[in-house]
Design a protein around this motif. Structure first.
Motif, PDB file in Angstrom:
ATOM      1  N   GLU A  83      41.111  92.213 -30.556  1.00  0.00           N
ATOM      2  CA  GLU A  83      41.445  93.092 -29.620  1.00  0.00           C
ATOM      3  C   GLU A  83      39.483  93.453 -29.803  1.00  0.00           C
ATOM      4  O   GLU A  83      39.392  94.490 -30.635  1.00  0.00           O
ATOM      5  N   THR A  84      39.076  94.316 -28.591  1.00  0.00           N
ATOM      6  CA  THR A  84      37.549  95.231 -28.914  1.00  0.00           C
ATOM      7  C   THR A  84      37.833  96.170 -27.714  1.00  0.00           C
ATOM      8  O   THR A  84      37.955  95.459 -26.787  1.00  0.00           O
ATOM      9  N   LEU A  85      36.683  96.748 -27.798  1.00  0.00           N
ATOM     10  CA  LEU A  85      36.230  97.216 -27.021  1.00  0.00           C
ATOM     11  C   LEU A  85      36.064  96.860 -25.280  1.00  0.00           C
ATOM     12  O   LEU A  85      35.955  97.307 -25.019  1.00  0.00           O
ATOM     13  N   ASP A  86      35.365  95.325 -25.321  1.00  0.00           N
ATOM     14  CA  ASP A  86      35.234  94.880 -24.141  1.00  0.00           C
ATOM     15  C   ASP A  86      37.105  95.032 -23.704  1.00  0.00           C
ATOM     16  O   ASP A  86      37.012  95.080 -22.437  1.00  0.00           O
ATOM     17  N   ASP A  87      38.203  94.955 -24.329  1.00  0.00           N
ATOM     18  CA  ASP A  87      38.679  94.709 -23.634  1.00  0.00           C
ATOM     19  C   ASP A  87      39.969  96.028 -23.182  1.00  0.00           C
ATOM     20  O   ASP A  87      40.553  95.770 -22.391  1.00  0.00           O
ATOM     21  N   GLU A 144      37.170 100.949 -18.360  1.00  0.00           N
ATOM     22  CA  GLU A 144      36.301 102.433 -18.872  1.00  0.00           C
ATOM     23  C   GLU A 144      37.236 103.147 -18.356  1.00  0.00           C
ATOM     24  O   GLU A 144      36.250 104.705 -19.393  1.00  0.00           O
TER      25      GLU A 144
END
Length: 66
Positions: free
Chosen positions: A10-14, A17
């Protein structure tokens, strides 16, 4: 037998916003200390007991849904 399949991390892109915008000032998302493939919520300084954050932004989920 064990699988050599890569584990999705899991990354911040997941993260939606609105979740990132709604984080309190002293709270950040970093790799979890419990599960390195997931993000965890970390405080950048001590948070006093009883501290309230808000307003809540997002969808409330029941414990069984998370």
């Amino acid at each position: 037998s064990t699988s050599d399949s890569p584990v999705a991390v899991e990354t911040l892109d997941d993260v939606p916003e609105h979740v990132l915008r709604g984080l309190p000032e002293d709270v950040r998302l970093f790799p979890s200390a419990v599960d390195k493939s997931r993000l965890g919520v970390w405080a950048t300084k001590s948070i006093l007991k009883g501290k309230k954050f808000g307003p809540f932004v997002g969808d409330k989920k029941k414990r069984s849904q998370v």
